[in-house]
Design a protein around this motif. Structure first.
Motif, PDB file in Angstrom:
ATOM      1  N   MET A   1      58.868  70.754  11.136  1.00 57.40           N
ATOM      2  CA  MET A   1      58.542  71.588  11.377  1.00 57.40           C
ATOM      3  C   MET A   1      60.271  71.650  13.280  1.00 57.40           C
ATOM      4  O   MET A   1      59.763  70.623  13.620  1.00 57.40           O
ATOM      5  CB  MET A   1      57.335  72.403  12.119  1.00 57.40           C
ATOM      6  N   GLU A   2      60.675  72.740  13.810  1.00 51.70           N
ATOM      7  CA  GLU A   2      61.682  72.316  14.376  1.00 51.70           C
ATOM      8  C   GLU A   2      60.763  71.752  15.921  1.00 51.70           C
ATOM      9  O   GLU A   2      60.266  72.959  16.217  1.00 51.70           O
ATOM     10  CB  GLU A   2      62.706  74.277  14.833  1.00 51.70           C
TER      11      GLU A   2
ATOM     12  N   GLU B   1      45.804  72.384   5.358  1.00 47.51           N
ATOM     13  CA  GLU B   1      47.112  72.169   3.698  1.00 47.51           C
ATOM     14  C   GLU B   1      48.725  72.425   4.792  1.00 47.51           C
ATOM     15  O   GLU B   1      49.218  72.474   4.417  1.00 47.51           O
ATOM     16  CB  GLU B   1      47.262  73.250   2.995  1.00 47.51           C
ATOM     17  N   LYS B   2      48.422  73.842   5.925  1.00 51.21           N
ATOM     18  CA  LYS B   2      49.422  73.982   6.606  1.00 51.21           C
ATOM     19  C   LYS B   2      50.482  73.286   7.441  1.00 51.21           C
ATOM     20  O   LYS B   2      50.276  72.536   7.983  1.00 51.21           O
ATOM     21  CB  LYS B   2      49.501  75.074   7.643  1.00 51.21           C
ATOM     22  N   GLN B   3      51.932  73.352   7.163  1.00 51.91           N
ATOM     23  CA  GLN B   3      52.825  72.134   7.968  1.00 51.91           C
ATOM     24  C   GLN B   3      52.519  73.171   9.493  1.00 51.91           C
ATOM     25  O   GLN B   3      52.328  73.948   9.376  1.00 51.91           O
ATOM     26  CB  GLN B   3      54.246  72.290   7.714  1.00 51.91           C
ATOM     27  N   HIS B   4      52.727  71.468  10.185  1.00 53.24           N
ATOM     28  CA  HIS B   4      52.413  72.035  11.824  1.00 53.24           C
ATOM     29  C   HIS B   4      53.445  71.484  12.741  1.00 53.24           C
ATOM     30  O   HIS B   4      53.677  70.379  12.546  1.00 53.24           O
ATOM     31  CB  HIS B   4      51.137  71.633  11.339  1.00 53.24           C
ATOM     32  N   PRO B   5      53.489  71.440  14.063  1.00 46.31           N
ATOM     33  CA  PRO B   5      54.475  70.405  14.797  1.00 46.31           C
ATOM     34  C   PRO B   5      53.500  68.836  14.980  1.00 46.31           C
ATOM     35  O   PRO B   5      53.005  68.242  14.697  1.00 46.31           O
ATOM     36  CB  PRO B   5      54.137  71.426  16.231  1.00 46.31           C
ATOM     37  N   PRO B   6      54.515  68.183  15.546  1.00 44.17           N
ATOM     38  CA  PRO B   6      53.751  66.934  15.712  1.00 44.17           C
ATOM     39  C   PRO B   6      51.797  67.294  16.491  1.00 44.17           C
ATOM     40  O   PRO B   6      52.145  67.259  17.352  1.00 44.17           O
ATOM     41  CB  PRO B   6      54.528  66.013  16.414  1.00 44.17           C
ATOM     42  N   LEU B   7      51.314  65.963  15.715  1.00 45.61           N
ATOM     43  CA  LEU B   7      50.181  66.379  16.873  1.00 45.61           C
ATOM     44  C   LEU B   7      49.262  64.423  16.776  1.00 45.61           C
ATOM     45  O   LEU B   7      49.727  63.833  15.651  1.00 45.61           O
ATOM     46  CB  LEU B   7      49.027  66.940  15.505  1.00 45.61           C
ATOM     47  N   LEU B   8      48.486  64.675  17.831  1.00 46.52           N
ATOM     48  CA  LEU B   8      48.618  62.880  17.780  1.00 46.52           C
ATOM     49  C   LEU B   8      46.928  63.342  18.435  1.00 46.52           C
ATOM     50  O   LEU B   8      46.395  64.044  19.081  1.00 46.52           O
ATOM     51  CB  LEU B   8      48.704  62.267  19.128  1.00 46.52           C
ATOM     52  N   LEU B   9      45.826  62.697  17.267  1.00 39.51           N
ATOM     53  CA  LEU B   9      44.590  62.623  17.763  1.00 39.51           C
ATOM     54  C   LEU B   9      44.250  61.193  18.330  1.00 39.51           C
ATOM     55  O   LEU B   9      44.047  60.157  17.670  1.00 39.51           O
ATOM     56  CB  LEU B   9      43.118  62.532  16.309  1.00 39.51           C
TER      57      LEU B   9
ATOM     58  N   ASN C   1      51.091  66.272   4.868  1.00 39.00           N
ATOM     59  CA  ASN C   1      52.530  66.843   3.778  1.00 39.00           C
ATOM     60  C   ASN C   1      53.588  67.202   4.217  1.00 39.00           C
ATOM     61  O   ASN C   1      54.848  68.090   4.279  1.00 39.00           O
ATOM     62  CB  ASN C   1      52.315  68.867   3.915  1.00 39.00           C
ATOM     63  N   GLY C   2      54.515  66.272   4.932  1.00 44.90           N
ATOM     64  CA  GLY C   2      55.213  66.126   6.048  1.00 44.90           C
ATOM     65  C   GLY C   2      55.151  66.245   7.064  1.00 44.90           C
ATOM     66  O   GLY C   2      56.124  65.787   8.201  1.00 44.90           O
ATOM     67  N   SER C   3      54.247  66.627   7.624  1.00 40.64           N
ATOM     68  CA  SER C   3      54.123  67.002   8.597  1.00 40.64           C
ATOM     69  C   SER C   3      53.922  65.472  10.081  1.00 40.64           C
ATOM     70  O   SER C   3      53.282  64.725   9.415  1.00 40.64           O
ATOM     71  CB  SER C   3      53.079  68.265   9.906  1.00 40.64           C
ATOM     72  N   VAL C   4      54.090  65.574  11.152  1.00 41.23           N
ATOM     73  CA  VAL C   4      53.551  64.258  12.709  1.00 41.23           C
ATOM     74  C   VAL C   4      52.676  64.055  12.267  1.00 41.23           C
ATOM     75  O   VAL C   4      52.045  65.297  12.994  1.00 41.23           O
ATOM     76  CB  VAL C   4      54.936  64.201  13.022  1.00 41.23           C
ATOM     77  N   LEU C   5      51.519  63.929  12.000  1.00 40.08           N
ATOM     78  CA  LEU C   5      50.374  63.802  12.751  1.00 40.08           C
ATOM     79  C   LEU C   5      49.829  62.244  12.689  1.00 40.08           C
ATOM     80  O   LEU C   5      50.460  60.956  11.909  1.00 40.08           O
ATOM     81  CB  LEU C   5      49.527  64.171  10.967  1.00 40.08           C
ATOM     82  N   GLU C   6      49.508  61.449  13.649  1.00 44.33           N
ATOM     83  CA  GLU C   6      49.031  60.921  14.069  1.00 44.33           C
ATOM     84  C   GLU C   6      47.438  60.235  14.394  1.00 44.33           C
ATOM     85  O   GLU C   6      46.643  61.338  15.309  1.00 44.33           O
ATOM     86  CB  GLU C   6      49.895  59.811  15.076  1.00 44.33           C
TER      87      GLU C   6
END
Length: 262
Positions: free
Chosen positions: A1-2, A193-201, A225-230
């Motif tokens: 996602m851009e 399940e949806k792709q999303h912008p980068p997200l840090l928890l 799903n390839g989204s940035v998730l950390e």
């Protein structure tokens, strides 16, 4: 996602506390070149003392719902000239997750986030720290104010009594029971399940109200799903993480993460 190299950050406040708790964070992030906003919730634009003086008869705040609160922040974000970075704490973390899920920010950071619908918070410390805010068997026309004893357990455990008292006086304010109950409804829905912008928890090892195990289950609920998730757990952080003496270490970690992902 851009994504883009945005320089605007919207801080989203959690339940029970004033938005003024972001002041040091705003100053610090602005010193790093960011423009920041920390908008209050509806009916919470005042000092902690002023808002406590309205307890329990602030009927406007009592009637606030989670859906209206999410829409409040969504409208603020949409009105900006560019998509911002969104950083939220506790219930503000949940709102951050929802807004990122709606693609309203270029990146999000959810600090000790209340979990979205479907991540059942069965941890005992969560139930002990948070059940009174639901206001079961009490009038929804009245707001809820966390007692100092409950504050000690839910937010400032393992801090000195002097620091606990100072934090309470400066931050604790009445809350809407309907907002608290909204966390158990579709108003707290996130499409994992949806792709999303980068997200840090992020989580804290000694947080009682949002324990790290609950944060980790929140993180694991997302589809890979390839989204940035950390996910990052910080040692020695309680739920007052935004105001703990270690807050700048957390902020530096977030700044480094944003430099790579936003």
């Amino acid at each position: 996602m851009e994504t883009s190299k945005t320089k605007t950050i919207v801080f989203v406040t959690g339940a029970f506390v004033t938005h003024h708790g972001w002041k040091d964070w705003q100053t610090y992030f602005e010193s790093k070149g960011y423009t920041t906003l920390a908008p209050p919730w509806p009916y919470k634009d005042g000092t902690a003392a002023e808002l406590r003086a309205r307890q329990p008869n602030d009927t406007d705040l009592a009637a606030l719902t989670l859906s209206h609160l999410v829409d409040h922040y969504a409208d603020i974000v949409k009105a900006l000239p560019e998509k911002p970075i969104i950083i939220g704490h506790s219930l503000g973390g949940l709102i951050t997750q929802i807004l990122i899920n709606r693609d309203l920010g270029v990146a999000g950071v959810a600090i000790h986030s209340v979990p979205p619908q479907g991540v059942i918070p069965y941890e005992f410390s969560f139930l002990k720290a948070g059940w009174k805010a639901l206001g079961l068997f009490t009038s929804l026309d009245e707001t809820y104010l966390m007692s100092f004893e409950d504050w000690q357990y839910a937010f400032v455990n393992e801090m000195s009594l002097e620091d606990q008292e100072k934090a309470y006086e400066e931050n604790t304010i009445p809350e809407s029971k309907t907002v608290a109950r909204g966390g158990l409804t579709s108003a707290a829905h996130v499409d994992f399940e949806k792709q999303h912008p980068p997200l840090l928890l992020t989580s804290g090892s000694i947080d009682n109200i949002i324990p790290p195990h609950l944060n980790k289950r929140n993180f694991k609920a997302y589809e890979q799903n390839g989204s940035v998730l950390e996910y990052k757990e910080f040692e020695g952080r309680n739920h007052f993480v935004v105001g703990q003496p270690t807050w700048k270490e957390d902020a530096d970690y977030i700044l480094e993460w944003l430099a790579k992902n936003a």
